[in-house]
Scaffold this motif. Structure first.
Motif, PDB file in Angstrom:
ATOM      1  N   ASN A  12      99.367  -2.288   3.107  1.00 25.50           N
ATOM      2  CA  ASN A  12      99.080  -1.975   4.510  1.00 25.50           C
ATOM      3  C   ASN A  12      98.525  -0.564   4.673  1.00 25.50           C
ATOM      4  O   ASN A  12      97.687  -0.310   5.528  1.00 25.50           O
ATOM      5  CB  ASN A  12     100.339  -2.139   5.372  1.00 25.50           C
ATOM      6  N   THR A  13      99.012   0.356   3.857  1.00 22.91           N
ATOM      7  CA  THR A  13      98.515   1.735   3.903  1.00 22.91           C
ATOM      8  C   THR A  13      97.038   1.771   3.524  1.00 22.91           C
ATOM      9  O   THR A  13      96.229   2.421   4.192  1.00 22.91           O
ATOM     10  CB  THR A  13      99.328   2.644   2.957  1.00 22.91           C
ATOM     11  N   ARG A  14      96.684   1.053   2.454  1.00 24.78           N
ATOM     12  CA  ARG A  14      95.277   1.020   2.024  1.00 24.78           C
ATOM     13  C   ARG A  14      94.396   0.380   3.090  1.00 24.78           C
ATOM     14  O   ARG A  14      93.301   0.857   3.365  1.00 24.78           O
ATOM     15  CB  ARG A  14      95.139   0.285   0.695  1.00 24.78           C
ATOM     16  N   VAL A  15      94.872  -0.695   3.702  1.00 29.03           N
ATOM     17  CA  VAL A  15      94.102  -1.354   4.762  1.00 29.03           C
ATOM     18  C   VAL A  15      93.920  -0.414   5.944  1.00 29.03           C
ATOM     19  O   VAL A  15      92.820  -0.282   6.487  1.00 29.03           O
ATOM     20  CB  VAL A  15      94.793  -2.664   5.209  1.00 29.03           C
ATOM     21  N   PHE A  16      94.997   0.263   6.348  1.00 31.58           N
ATOM     22  CA  PHE A  16      94.912   1.196   7.470  1.00 31.58           C
ATOM     23  C   PHE A  16      93.890   2.293   7.184  1.00 31.58           C
ATOM     24  O   PHE A  16      93.010   2.569   7.998  1.00 31.58           O
ATOM     25  CB  PHE A  16      96.290   1.815   7.744  1.00 31.58           C
ATOM     26  N   THR A  17      93.997   2.913   6.017  1.00 27.90           N
ATOM     27  CA  THR A  17      93.095   4.009   5.655  1.00 27.90           C
ATOM     28  C   THR A  17      91.655   3.523   5.586  1.00 27.90           C
ATOM     29  O   THR A  17      90.742   4.175   6.113  1.00 27.90           O
ATOM     30  CB  THR A  17      93.509   4.629   4.304  1.00 27.90           C
ATOM     31  N   GLN A  18      91.432   2.383   4.966  1.00 30.34           N
ATOM     32  CA  GLN A  18      90.080   1.844   4.833  1.00 30.34           C
ATOM     33  C   GLN A  18      89.503   1.480   6.200  1.00 30.34           C
ATOM     34  O   GLN A  18      88.352   1.799   6.503  1.00 30.34           O
ATOM     35  CB  GLN A  18      90.088   0.621   3.926  1.00 30.34           C
ATOM     36  N   ASP A  19      90.309   0.814   7.047  1.00 32.94           N
ATOM     37  CA  ASP A  19      89.838   0.453   8.388  1.00 32.94           C
ATOM     38  C   ASP A  19      89.467   1.687   9.204  1.00 32.94           C
ATOM     39  O   ASP A  19      88.459   1.695   9.914  1.00 32.94           O
ATOM     40  CB  ASP A  19      90.911  -0.344   9.139  1.00 32.94           C
ATOM     41  N   MET A  20      90.287   2.731   9.113  1.00 33.71           N
ATOM     42  CA  MET A  20      90.005   3.957   9.867  1.00 33.71           C
ATOM     43  C   MET A  20      88.739   4.629   9.349  1.00 33.71           C
ATOM     44  O   MET A  20      87.909   5.096  10.133  1.00 33.71           O
ATOM     45  CB  MET A  20      91.193   4.917   9.799  1.00 33.71           C
ATOM     46  N   GLU A  21      88.565   4.684   8.032  1.00 34.38           N
ATOM     47  CA  GLU A  21      87.347   5.279   7.461  1.00 34.38           C
ATOM     48  C   GLU A  21      86.102   4.535   7.921  1.00 34.38           C
ATOM     49  O   GLU A  21      85.112   5.149   8.319  1.00 34.38           O
ATOM     50  CB  GLU A  21      87.409   5.278   5.924  1.00 34.38           C
ATOM     51  N   GLU A  22      86.152   3.201   7.870  1.00 27.59           N
ATOM     52  CA  GLU A  22      85.001   2.401   8.292  1.00 27.59           C
ATOM     53  C   GLU A  22      84.712   2.583   9.774  1.00 27.59           C
ATOM     54  O   GLU A  22      83.552   2.725  10.174  1.00 27.59           O
ATOM     55  CB  GLU A  22      85.245   0.920   7.969  1.00 27.59           C
ATOM     56  N   ALA A  23      85.753   2.599  10.588  1.00 25.30           N
ATOM     57  CA  ALA A  23      85.564   2.790  12.025  1.00 25.30           C
ATOM     58  C   ALA A  23      84.976   4.169  12.321  1.00 25.30           C
ATOM     59  O   ALA A  23      84.069   4.304  13.149  1.00 25.30           O
ATOM     60  CB  ALA A  23      86.890   2.601  12.759  1.00 25.30           C
ATOM     61  N   LEU A  24      85.459   5.200  11.630  1.00 24.43           N
ATOM     62  CA  LEU A  24      84.930   6.547  11.852  1.00 24.43           C
ATOM     63  C   LEU A  24      83.487   6.658  11.367  1.00 24.43           C
ATOM     64  O   LEU A  24      82.674   7.345  11.996  1.00 24.43           O
ATOM     65  CB  LEU A  24      85.815   7.593  11.184  1.00 24.43           C
ATOM     66  N   ASP A  25      83.155   5.994  10.271  1.00 26.46           N
ATOM     67  CA  ASP A  25      81.759   5.982   9.814  1.00 26.46           C
ATOM     68  C   ASP A  25      80.857   5.373  10.877  1.00 26.46           C
ATOM     69  O   ASP A  25      79.770   5.893  11.161  1.00 26.46           O
ATOM     70  CB  ASP A  25      81.613   5.209   8.497  1.00 26.46           C
ATOM     71  N   ARG A  26      81.299   4.269  11.477  1.00 28.99           N
ATOM     72  CA  ARG A  26      80.506   3.633  12.542  1.00 28.99           C
ATOM     73  C   ARG A  26      80.436   4.545  13.767  1.00 28.99           C
ATOM     74  O   ARG A  26      79.401   4.633  14.427  1.00 28.99           O
ATOM     75  CB  ARG A  26      81.086   2.271  12.912  1.00 28.99           C
ATOM     76  N   ALA A  27      81.522   5.225  14.075  1.00 32.04           N
ATOM     77  CA  ALA A  27      81.546   6.132  15.227  1.00 32.04           C
ATOM     78  C   ALA A  27      80.562   7.277  15.051  1.00 32.04           C
ATOM     79  O   ALA A  27      79.957   7.745  16.013  1.00 32.04           O
ATOM     80  CB  ALA A  27      82.954   6.681  15.442  1.00 32.04           C
ATOM     81  N   HIS A  28      80.380   7.724  13.811  1.00 35.53           N
ATOM     82  CA  HIS A  28      79.510   8.868  13.544  1.00 35.53           C
ATOM     83  C   HIS A  28      78.047   8.484  13.379  1.00 35.53           C
ATOM     84  O   HIS A  28      77.183   9.367  13.422  1.00 35.53           O
ATOM     85  CB  HIS A  28      79.980   9.603  12.291  1.00 35.53           C
ATOM     86  N   SER A  29      77.766   7.211  13.172  1.00 37.27           N
ATOM     87  CA  SER A  29      76.368   6.824  12.955  1.00 37.27           C
ATOM     88  C   SER A  29      75.561   7.156  14.209  1.00 37.27           C
ATOM     89  O   SER A  29      75.937   6.829  15.326  1.00 37.27           O
ATOM     90  CB  SER A  29      76.254   5.331  12.616  1.00 37.27           C
ATOM     91  N   GLY A  30      74.485   7.859  13.990  1.00 39.38           N
ATOM     92  CA  GLY A  30      73.622   8.269  15.089  1.00 39.38           C
ATOM     93  C   GLY A  30      74.128   9.467  15.869  1.00 39.38           C
ATOM     94  O   GLY A  30      73.567   9.804  16.907  1.00 39.38           O
ATOM     95  N   GLN A  31      75.179  10.119  15.408  1.00 42.92           N
ATOM     96  CA  GLN A  31      75.712  11.293  16.095  1.00 42.92           C
ATOM     97  C   GLN A  31      75.844  12.468  15.125  1.00 42.92           C
ATOM     98  O   GLN A  31      76.946  12.927  14.843  1.00 42.92           O
ATOM     99  CB  GLN A  31      77.075  10.972  16.721  1.00 42.92           C
ATOM    100  N   PRO A  32      74.731  12.965  14.604  1.00 43.48           N
ATOM    101  CA  PRO A  32      74.815  14.034  13.602  1.00 43.48           C
ATOM    102  C   PRO A  32      75.467  15.314  14.124  1.00 43.48           C
ATOM    103  O   PRO A  32      76.103  16.033  13.363  1.00 43.48           O
ATOM    104  CB  PRO A  32      73.350  14.280  13.215  1.00 43.48           C
ATOM    105  N   LEU A  33      75.352  15.590  15.419  1.00 42.23           N
ATOM    106  CA  LEU A  33      75.969  16.804  15.960  1.00 42.23           C
ATOM    107  C   LEU A  33      77.489  16.712  15.929  1.00 42.23           C
ATOM    108  O   LEU A  33      78.176  17.699  15.657  1.00 42.23           O
ATOM    109  CB  LEU A  33      75.485  17.057  17.392  1.00 42.23           C
ATOM    110  N   ILE A  34      78.028  15.531  16.184  1.00 39.50           N
ATOM    111  CA  ILE A  34      79.480  15.335  16.130  1.00 39.50           C
ATOM    112  C   ILE A  34      79.954  15.395  14.687  1.00 39.50           C
ATOM    113  O   ILE A  34      80.954  16.029  14.360  1.00 39.50           O
ATOM    114  CB  ILE A  34      79.879  13.994  16.789  1.00 39.50           C
TER     115      ILE A  34
END
Length: 186
Positions: free
Chosen positions: A98-120
């Motif tokens: 569950n820890t690995r899933v949580f960490t991986q899900d958060m990393e993927e979500a943050l990568d998507r959140a940052h796409s197209g937002q280089p200033l952030i």
């Protein structure tokens, strides 16, 4: 919206001086960030349409009163989270699936959140503007990970803030939540 250009305000609560920032304020919406102690955490208040139609506004004295109440509540929640976060972090063993899933899900979500937002993306991870933007994106677009944290009273925005802080804690980015209130830009 440049989070750090907004003026700071302080209140006294239970013998503690609490500093906050009014991130946004208009007739129907108020967003307050806790700056010290703890830092980064924020909360929003939306005035219902019927109240606005009756002439109520968050600008002026009512807004000042609500701003102070939001900051007090946010401090109480942050105090609770400061106690909760280390317990959650210890409970999440590195070899647990569950820890690995949580960490991986958060990393993927943050990568998507940052796409197209280089200033952030260019901002440090604990910059208030970056944190607020990431939480807003996660709340609007991401699926909650298997680890759910029921926070009283239930707030999906606060839940995402706790999950993001837990994610940062698991990467060893801070030891105590209080450290986040001492970011040099605050």
């Amino acid at each position: 919206m440049n989070t750090l250009e907004q003026p700071l305000f302080s209140i006294e609560h239970k013998g503690q001086r609490i500093t906050g920032r009014e991130v946004m304020r208009n007739r129907r919406q108020l967003v307050v960030q806790l700056v010290h102690p703890f830092g980064l955490l924020h909360t929003s208040l939306f005035m219902p349409g019927f109240m606005a139609a009756a002439g109520a506004t968050l600008e002026g004295p009512l807004g000042d009163e609500k701003r102070d109440l939001l900051l007090r509540d946010l401090y109480e929640q942050a105090s609770w989270i400061a106690d909760l976060l280390p317990v959650l972090q210890r409970a999440m063993a590195a070899d647990d699936g569950n820890t690995r899933v949580f960490t991986q899900d958060m990393e993927e979500a943050l990568d998507r959140a940052h796409s197209g937002q280089p200033l952030i993306t260019a901002l440090p991870w604990k910059h208030p503007r970056r944190f607020h933007t990431e939480v807003s994106w996660l709340r609007a677009n991401a699926t909650l990970p298997p680890l759910r944290i029921a926070l009283p009273p239930y707030s999906r925005e606060l839940e995402w803030q706790v999950l993001l802080l837990l994610h940062h804690a698991m990467h060893g980015r801070f030891i105590r939540l209080e450290e986040l209130g001492h970011w040099e830009g605050n």
